[in-house]
Design an enzyme around this catalytic site. Structure first.
Site, PDB file in Angstrom:
ATOM      1  N   GLU A  48       0.869  -1.176   0.000  1.00 20.53           N
ATOM      2  CA  GLU A  48       0.000   0.000   0.000  1.00 20.53           C
ATOM      3  C   GLU A  48       0.908   1.228   0.000  1.00 20.53           C
ATOM      4  O   GLU A  48       1.644   1.466   0.957  1.00 20.53           O
ATOM      5  CB  GLU A  48      -0.877  -0.048   1.248  1.00 20.53           C
ATOM      6  CG  GLU A  48      -1.902   1.045   1.371  1.00 20.53           C
ATOM      7  CD  GLU A  48      -2.644   0.957   2.695  1.00 20.53           C
ATOM      8  OE1 GLU A  48      -3.037   2.020   3.203  1.00 20.53           O
ATOM      9  OE2 GLU A  48      -2.804  -0.166   3.237  1.00 20.53           O
ATOM     10  N   ASP A  59      -4.445   9.396   9.816  1.00 22.76           N
ATOM     11  CA  ASP A  59      -3.099   8.941  10.147  1.00 22.76           C
ATOM     12  C   ASP A  59      -2.578   9.583  11.424  1.00 22.76           C
ATOM     13  O   ASP A  59      -2.841  10.752  11.715  1.00 22.76           O
ATOM     14  CB  ASP A  59      -2.143   9.249   8.989  1.00 22.76           C
ATOM     15  CG  ASP A  59      -2.489   8.465   7.747  1.00 22.76           C
ATOM     16  OD1 ASP A  59      -2.664   7.242   7.873  1.00 22.76           O
ATOM     17  OD2 ASP A  59      -2.601   9.062   6.664  1.00 22.76           O
ATOM     18  N   TYR A 171     -11.106  -3.336   4.777  1.00 27.29           N
ATOM     19  CA  TYR A 171     -10.085  -2.813   5.680  1.00 27.29           C
ATOM     20  C   TYR A 171     -10.745  -2.609   7.042  1.00 27.29           C
ATOM     21  O   TYR A 171     -11.483  -1.660   7.259  1.00 27.29           O
ATOM     22  CB  TYR A 171      -9.564  -1.483   5.133  1.00 27.29           C
ATOM     23  CG  TYR A 171      -8.318  -0.943   5.795  1.00 27.29           C
ATOM     24  CD1 TYR A 171      -8.188  -0.883   7.184  1.00 27.29           C
ATOM     25  CD2 TYR A 171      -7.267  -0.458   5.021  1.00 27.29           C
ATOM     26  CE1 TYR A 171      -7.053  -0.371   7.774  1.00 27.29           C
ATOM     27  CE2 TYR A 171      -6.121   0.063   5.605  1.00 27.29           C
ATOM     28  CZ  TYR A 171      -6.017   0.110   6.986  1.00 27.29           C
ATOM     29  OH  TYR A 171      -4.893   0.624   7.567  1.00 27.29           O
TER      30      TYR A 171
END
Length: 261
Positions: A48, A59, A171
């Site tokens: 990724e 993040d 995910y």
């Protein structure tokens, strides 16, 4: 190679997937290329590659700092796609980025560039399922997987929407929060994996905070089809010390946990 083909290959070999994330262009394209090759050598089944954005809300600090370094060095979508095109690894490649970049670049142009760069899937953490129709349709028309995120607090209604509109893999976020968090993996993760698998055959990969062999083994024992590790690799690249050796060793260790006994 397509993502579905890789998961099928792994199933036949009685393995789950190690998906490795790094930020493209951190600290430069040459290092990124070397890091990708090293991770694949170490056992990464899918890579990724983050296309850096100035406000990466999903993040944690480690990847935020990597994105900032890459942007300061001039990484942008055009350079990103040129970098990905230069890679010769034989594993599926995924683009992880934020929707503002895709919208500004143009959905059709962005997907076309992914095709040219042999990118197999796209992850857009800040794109709600309800607003993903246009990108989803363009991806479907071009055989690219649009991968959606599921969290421990996703309700049943949203879960069904996501399951009906995802491909490649699902995910599954291991905990609430951002990437690289030191919090414990959600205690309900095993039951959530089992719940998801009752409704879909799409592989489930677990990410956020995955950094050691014990975590990988636990997650695979819960029934996950893969794990996603990012911050542990990004930190290693940032340290600059014996980078290739350290990346190789970490990837090998995490990959050990994906092999079924």
């Amino acid at each position: 190679m397509k993502i579905a083909e890789k998961f099928e290959e792994l199933r036949e070999n009685k393995e789950s997937a190690l998906i490795a994330y790094i930020c493209a262009g951190d600290p430069d394209s040459h290092v990124t290329k070397s890091a990708v090759e090293t991770l694949v050598e170490g056992g990464a089944d899918i890579v990724e590659l983050g296309l850096p954005f100035s406000d990466p809300i999903a993040d944690g600090p480690t990847i935020q700092e990597a994105s900032d370094r890459a942007i300061r060095k001039g990484m942008n979508p055009d350079k990103y796609f040129e970098l990905v095109k230069s890679l010769s690894v034989k594993v599926p490649l995924i683009c992880m980025t934020y929707y503002n970049i895709i919208h500004k670049y143009g959905i059709r142009s962005f997907v076309d560039s992914c095709i040219e760069a042999r990118i197999s899937g796209i992850i857009v953490p800040d794109l709600p399922i309800e607003e993903s129709t246009e990108l989803k349709q363009c991806c479907e028309n071009n055989n690219i997987d649009l991968i959606h995120l599921i969290s421990p607090i996703t309700n049943d209604e949203r879960l069904k929407k996501i399951l009906n509109n995802s491909s490649g893999f699902l995910y599954l976020i291991s905990q609430t929060g951002v990437t690289g968090s030191d919090s414990n993996i959600d205690s309900g993760l095993e039951s959530l994996i089992k719940k998801i698998k009752k409704y879909t055959d799409t592989p489930v990969a677990v990410g956020f905070g995955i950094s050691n062999l014990s975590q990988v083994r636990n997650i695979i024992s819960y029934g996950a089809d893969g794990v996603i590790a990012g911050s542990v690799f990004v930190k290693t690249i940032a340290s600059g010390k014996n980078m290739e050796h350290e990346l190789l060793q970490i990837a090998k260790e995490l990959k050990m946990g994906t092999r079924h006994d």
